[in-house]
Design an enzyme around this catalytic site. Structure first.
Site, PDB file in Angstrom:
ATOM      1  CB  SER A  67       3.232   5.189  -1.776  1.00 27.80           C
ATOM      2  OG  SER A  67       3.995   4.048  -2.069  1.00 27.80           O
ATOM      3  CE  LYS A 104       7.361   5.279  -1.398  1.00 26.69           C
ATOM      4  NZ  LYS A 104       6.700   4.089  -0.887  1.00 26.69           N
TER       5      LYS A 104
END
Length: 146
Positions: A67, A104
């Site tokens: 990701s 993230k």
């Protein structure tokens, strides 16, 4: 290094013992024409001393997944995480979200906080009051295998 395993990330603590140093040649390594070997000056180097600013608040964790590939964080890379740094917009953070760790980019906007992946195949995650959410630490460096 001491290893702590979680379902999604494997955490390590730095080893600051005097034996954690390795040989370091204090000169640039040419990516063009070779330079004479006698120009190399050998010293001892500890990557922990270079990468770690706050020894008591720093951990390593291995990336699992894709990701964050557009931010240069690939599967199996080793992250250096400092828990003493303040979270801020656009920083890459290791977060504990609803029982799992994730890495993230933090996106702080008027309408709330988002966890922004750096891969178009993944959707941003909006943090709400219903989430069990903690910003665990800020990524300061990444160590890659070649």
């Amino acid at each position: 290094m001491i290893r702590h395993i979680n379902k999604t990330l494997t955490f390590f603590t730095p080893d600051f013992s005097e034996h954690s140093e390795t040989v370091f040649f204090d000169t640039g390594i040419s990516a063009g024409f070779p330079s004479p070997a006698e120009d190399f000056k050998e010293e001892r180097l500890s990557l922990d001393n270079i990468l770690v600013k706050n020894k008591l608040a720093t951990f390593y964790a291995r990336v699992s997944g894709q990701s964050m590939i557009d931010a240069g964080l690939d599967d199996n890379d080793l992250l250096v995480i400092d828990r003493s740094l303040e979270p801020a917009h656009n920083r890459i953070a290791v977060c504990f979200l609803d029982g799992e760790f994730t890495v993230k980019r933090l996106r702080v906007e008027k309408d709330g906080v988002w966890l922004q992946p750096e891969n178009p195949n993944y959707e941003p995650i909006q943090i709400t009051e219903e989430n069990d959410f903690v910003i665990w630490g800020i990524v300061t460096n990444v160590i890659k295998k070649v």
